[in-house]
Structure formats: C-alpha cells, structure tokens
Design an enzyme around this catalytic site. Sequence first.
Site, PDB file in Angstrom:
ATOM      1  N   HIS A   1       0.851  -1.194   0.000  1.00 28.14           N
ATOM      2  CA  HIS A   1       0.000   0.000   0.000  1.00 28.14           C
ATOM      3  C   HIS A   1       0.892   1.251   0.000  1.00 28.14           C
ATOM      4  O   HIS A   1       2.026   1.210   0.496  1.00 28.14           O
ATOM      5  CB  HIS A   1      -0.850  -0.046   1.274  1.00 28.14           C
ATOM      6  CG  HIS A   1      -1.884   1.015   1.391  1.00 28.14           C
ATOM      7  ND1 HIS A   1      -1.607   2.270   1.885  1.00 28.14           N
ATOM      8  CD2 HIS A   1      -3.202   1.005   1.094  1.00 28.14           C
ATOM      9  CE1 HIS A   1      -2.717   2.975   1.891  1.00 28.14           C
ATOM     10  NE2 HIS A   1      -3.695   2.238   1.421  1.00 28.14           N
TER      11      HIS A   1
ATOM     12  N   ASP B   1       3.085  -4.199   8.226  1.00 24.36           N
ATOM     13  CA  ASP B   1       1.856  -3.435   8.052  1.00 24.36           C
ATOM     14  C   ASP B   1       0.701  -4.428   8.200  1.00 24.36           C
ATOM     15  O   ASP B   1       0.450  -5.237   7.296  1.00 24.36           O
ATOM     16  CB  ASP B   1       1.896  -2.794   6.652  1.00 24.36           C
ATOM     17  CG  ASP B   1       0.549  -2.260   6.209  1.00 24.36           C
ATOM     18  OD1 ASP B   1      -0.440  -2.410   6.942  1.00 24.36           O
ATOM     19  OD2 ASP B   1       0.490  -1.698   5.094  1.00 24.36           O
TER      20      ASP B   1
ATOM     21  N   GLN C   1      -4.478  -4.969   6.932  1.00 25.35           N
ATOM     22  CA  GLN C   1      -5.482  -5.884   6.363  1.00 25.35           C
ATOM     23  C   GLN C   1      -5.570  -7.199   7.115  1.00 25.35           C
ATOM     24  O   GLN C   1      -6.354  -8.062   6.732  1.00 25.35           O
ATOM     25  CB  GLN C   1      -5.158  -6.170   4.884  1.00 25.35           C
ATOM     26  CG  GLN C   1      -5.334  -5.002   3.961  1.00 25.35           C
ATOM     27  CD  GLN C   1      -6.787  -4.552   3.822  1.00 25.35           C
ATOM     28  OE1 GLN C   1      -7.726  -5.292   4.101  1.00 25.35           O
ATOM     29  NE2 GLN C   1      -6.975  -3.322   3.392  1.00 25.35           N
TER      30      GLN C   1
ATOM     31  N   LYS D   1     -10.357  -0.821  10.488  1.00 22.55           N
ATOM     32  CA  LYS D   1     -10.425  -2.014   9.630  1.00 22.55           C
ATOM     33  C   LYS D   1     -10.697  -3.265  10.459  1.00 22.55           C
ATOM     34  O   LYS D   1     -10.657  -4.378   9.949  1.00 22.55           O
ATOM     35  CB  LYS D   1      -9.123  -2.170   8.845  1.00 22.55           C
ATOM     36  CG  LYS D   1      -8.913  -1.056   7.797  1.00 22.55           C
ATOM     37  CD  LYS D   1      -7.731  -1.371   6.933  1.00 22.55           C
ATOM     38  CE  LYS D   1      -7.189  -0.196   6.180  1.00 22.55           C
ATOM     39  NZ  LYS D   1      -7.953   0.146   4.989  1.00 22.55           N
TER      40      LYS D   1
ATOM     41  N   CYS E   1      -4.621   2.232  -3.905  1.00 30.04           N
ATOM     42  CA  CYS E   1      -3.410   2.799  -3.283  1.00 30.04           C
ATOM     43  C   CYS E   1      -2.184   1.908  -3.443  1.00 30.04           C
ATOM     44  O   CYS E   1      -1.149   2.163  -2.827  1.00 30.04           O
ATOM     45  CB  CYS E   1      -3.598   3.086  -1.786  1.00 30.04           C
ATOM     46  SG  CYS E   1      -4.786   4.374  -1.468  1.00 30.04           S
TER      47      CYS E   1
HETATM   48  C1  LIG Z   1      -2.280  -2.794   3.436  1.00 25.38           C
HETATM   49  C2  LIG Z   1      -2.666  -1.431   3.914  1.00 25.38           C
HETATM   50  N1  LIG Z   1      -1.754  -0.671   4.540  1.00 25.38           N
HETATM   51  C3  LIG Z   1      -2.047   0.549   4.994  1.00 25.38           C
HETATM   52  C4  LIG Z   1      -3.306   1.094   4.831  1.00 25.38           C
HETATM   53  C5  LIG Z   1      -3.564   2.465   5.357  1.00 25.38           C
HETATM   54  O1  LIG Z   1      -4.449   2.408   6.434  1.00 25.38           O
HETATM   55  P1  LIG Z   1      -5.019   3.769   7.073  1.00 25.38           P
HETATM   56  O2  LIG Z   1      -5.645   4.517   5.932  1.00 25.38           O
HETATM   57  O3  LIG Z   1      -6.027   3.292   8.062  1.00 25.38           O
HETATM   58  O4  LIG Z   1      -3.886   4.479   7.679  1.00 25.38           O
HETATM   59  C6  LIG Z   1      -4.273   0.359   4.174  1.00 25.38           C
HETATM   60  C7  LIG Z   1      -5.605   0.953   3.930  1.00 25.38           C
HETATM   61  O5  LIG Z   1      -6.332   0.551   3.063  1.00 25.38           O
HETATM   62  C8  LIG Z   1      -3.956  -0.933   3.710  1.00 25.38           C
HETATM   63  O6  LIG Z   1      -4.852  -1.680   3.074  1.00 25.38           O
END
Ligand SMILES: Cc1ncc(COP(=O)(O)O)c(C=O)c1O
Length: 398
Positions: free
Chosen positions: A112, A189, A192, A215, A353
């Site tokens: 992401h 990270d 998900q 999430k 993203c």
């Molecule tokens: C794999 C992953 N990392 C990071 C994020 C970013 O999360 P946040 O927008 O809650 O900071 C997302 C959001 O869709 C994601 O899917």
Amino acid sequence: MNRDDFPILNSGVIYFDNGATTFKPKCVVEAVKAYYEDYTANAHRGDYDNSLRVDKMYEEVRNKVRNLINAEKDEEIVYTKGTTESINMVVFGYLAKKLKKGDEVLLSKSEHASNVLPWIILQEKIGIVIKYIPLREDFSLNDDLIEDMINEKTKVISLAHVTNVIGDVRNLQKIGDICKKHNLLFIVDAAQSIGHLKVDVQECNVSFLAFSAHKMLGPTGIGVLYGKYDLLKEMDPLTYGGGMNAFFEADCSYELKDVPWKFEAGTQNIAGVIGMGRAIDYILEIGFDKIHQHEMKLKNLAIQELKKIPNIKIYNEKTESGIVTFNIDKVFSQDTAVFLNRFKIAVRSGNHCAKILKDEIGITNTCRASFYLYNTEEEVMALVAALKRQDEVYDHII
Ligand SMILES: Cc1ncc(COP(=O)(O)O)c(C=O)c1O
C-alpha cells in the site's frame, strides 16, 4: 456472528468494501457514545472521578492490544491515528536517523502507498536504496528469494502481512526468522490482517507493527504502532507538546516522558481508544479461526461461481484471505463498481493505493470485493447474479 449487531445492514446494503473500512457493531458505537455522554474527561490530566476512570480505561486498552498481538509489555503499544501514521513514525522518527546513504530496504510492489511513499521520501532525503522482493506468478510474495537479496547493506524488510489487492498472506514466521538470522529490522503493516488473523509479534520477531482500528470493527482515526521496547526508546517523536514531556524550562532544557507516552503529544483520540478496546473484545469473543473460516467459505464460493461467468478475470484465485480482485473483460473497473451499486452492492474499484502493483499484474485498475464476518453466502450470490448481467453495464451507468 450476529448480523443484528450491525444496524447498518438493515439498510439492505451488501457491503464488500471491508478492505477499505469495516462496519462497527452496536457495542463499539455504544462504548464511544458512553464516553461522550456519561464520563467525558481528558486522559492523564485530572484528579477527579471521571478523569481517573478515563485514565484507567485508556491504559486498559493498551493491555488489550498487548494481549491481542502478544507484545512483551504494555509500554510497547503506542496509540496513533492509524497504520499510515504508525509507519511514518517509524520511518521518520527512527530510520531517518539510523539509516545512511546506500542502506537497503526490502519492500514488494504490492505494498500500500503508506508502506512505499515514506520510503521514497527517505530515499530522496538520505539516499537509502529501495529493492522490491519479486512476486510469484500468482502475484503473491516470493519469500524464497528474500535471502538471495540480502547483503551487508540490507537493514530493513517492510511488508504487509496481508496485501490489500491480491490478499496474499505473508509468512511472518519465515520472514521474521530471516530477519533475526541477518539482524534486520522487520516492519509489518497489519492493516489488512489485524481483524482477520492472529498476529504474534514475539513469535515472528517483528520489530514494528502498524494497524488501524477502523479495519477491525473499531472507530476511525485511531490505530497502533507496536515497537520493541528498546527500539521505541531510541525512536524520536514526530509531534511535541502537552502530555508527552516531563518538564521544559525557559533555558530550553527539557525532558520527555518515557515510552509510550512520549509519542502521544496533545489530547488523544480517547473515544477512539475506548471503541478500539471494545472492538478487540468483540473480535476475540468470536475468535480468529471462526472469522477466517467464514471468510474463506465466502471467497471460495465467490471464486467457484465467478469462474462460471464468461469475461470475468480473477487476479487472486489462490490467496488465503477474504479478498477477491476481478474485472469484467474490457470494462473499466469503476464502471463495474457503479453498475454494482445499482444492486446496493459496494465494492472498491481503482488502484487501491497499491500504485506500483500495475508493474506486476499489468493493469492499473481492478474491482475488489473484500469479505468480513457479517457477510453471507446469499450476498455473494447476489454479486454473482449481478455480474451475470454484465451486458447491462453501460445501460446502467449512462
Ligand atoms: C495494506 C494497507 N496498509 C495501509 C493502509 C492504510 O491504512 P489507514 O488509511 O487506516 O492508515 C491500508 C488501507 O487501506 C492498507 O490496506
């Protein structure tokens, strides 16, 4: 799994955008409401009943998060706005001073933006080198190639536990062992995965872990950065102000509070913390095994049925999470999403993203249906039925 816990489902929406954010059960909303209606106070600032109650709850949630991810100490849990802020804190508060020109960081092209862009900026600022671990033919991470990429300049591996487009589940244990063997930092990270799979930071030798409450059935604007205690001790805050200092003087002397409070400057998202705590309870009451099995049942049904429809291309048939990424041949993904909306079916379309994944899958935009515990087989079949009517896409969107 009780759908009545989610009043929003009464609107008839078929919500398959859980990768973007999840619905909140009544108990989470009520916990947030109770804080605002019954005992509002700031945290760590007052000496009266409501304030002491808030202090206790605020720190109890830290303990819940610690148990959720099996951290060693409560102090290793830092409240943040979410995954994005957590990763930025590590990159700019810790690695910006620890890494030097030429040091290598291993990522993948399915990360992401929040696990790529901070590294790109660090590359611009201090000249680190970003390398991408190759993906397999099915676009999952080829973790067999990681060790071949490591040399004396490699310092960090930073990966999603579950990716947000392909939905491949990375083997944290295997990668954590590699990091331990080569003395690398391992950043995960967990955006998900945190509400879907058990994560154990100690077992997997994770140095830093980032996730967002929204999430995992919790409120927006709140999340966590986990860091091993000694690493957090050495990390600098990116924000300074009230609540995080022990003292400061006119002569510019100062002392910051200890970890984790030195990272929590200013009034925090207290309602969010309380809601996140309730969301953790809710998830643990159901259990990760049950959640995962349910999601896989829905994913397998979706794949089985979507494969019967001509012109549907599925990009991640084999991956072990409740994410199905697809396109109707020759139809722009957003047109498909708008068409599905006519049937009250919410999917995500676009690049999600993960903007450099296109280098691997050869296409910029896809549709993503991401399932969660309140979704049903009937809802999956409604998606299938709608996609069978793909000839009507253009009638519906014009
Ligand atoms: C794999 C992953 N990392 C990071 C994020 C970013 O999360 P946040 O927008 O809650 O900071 C997302 C959001 O869709 C994601 O899917």
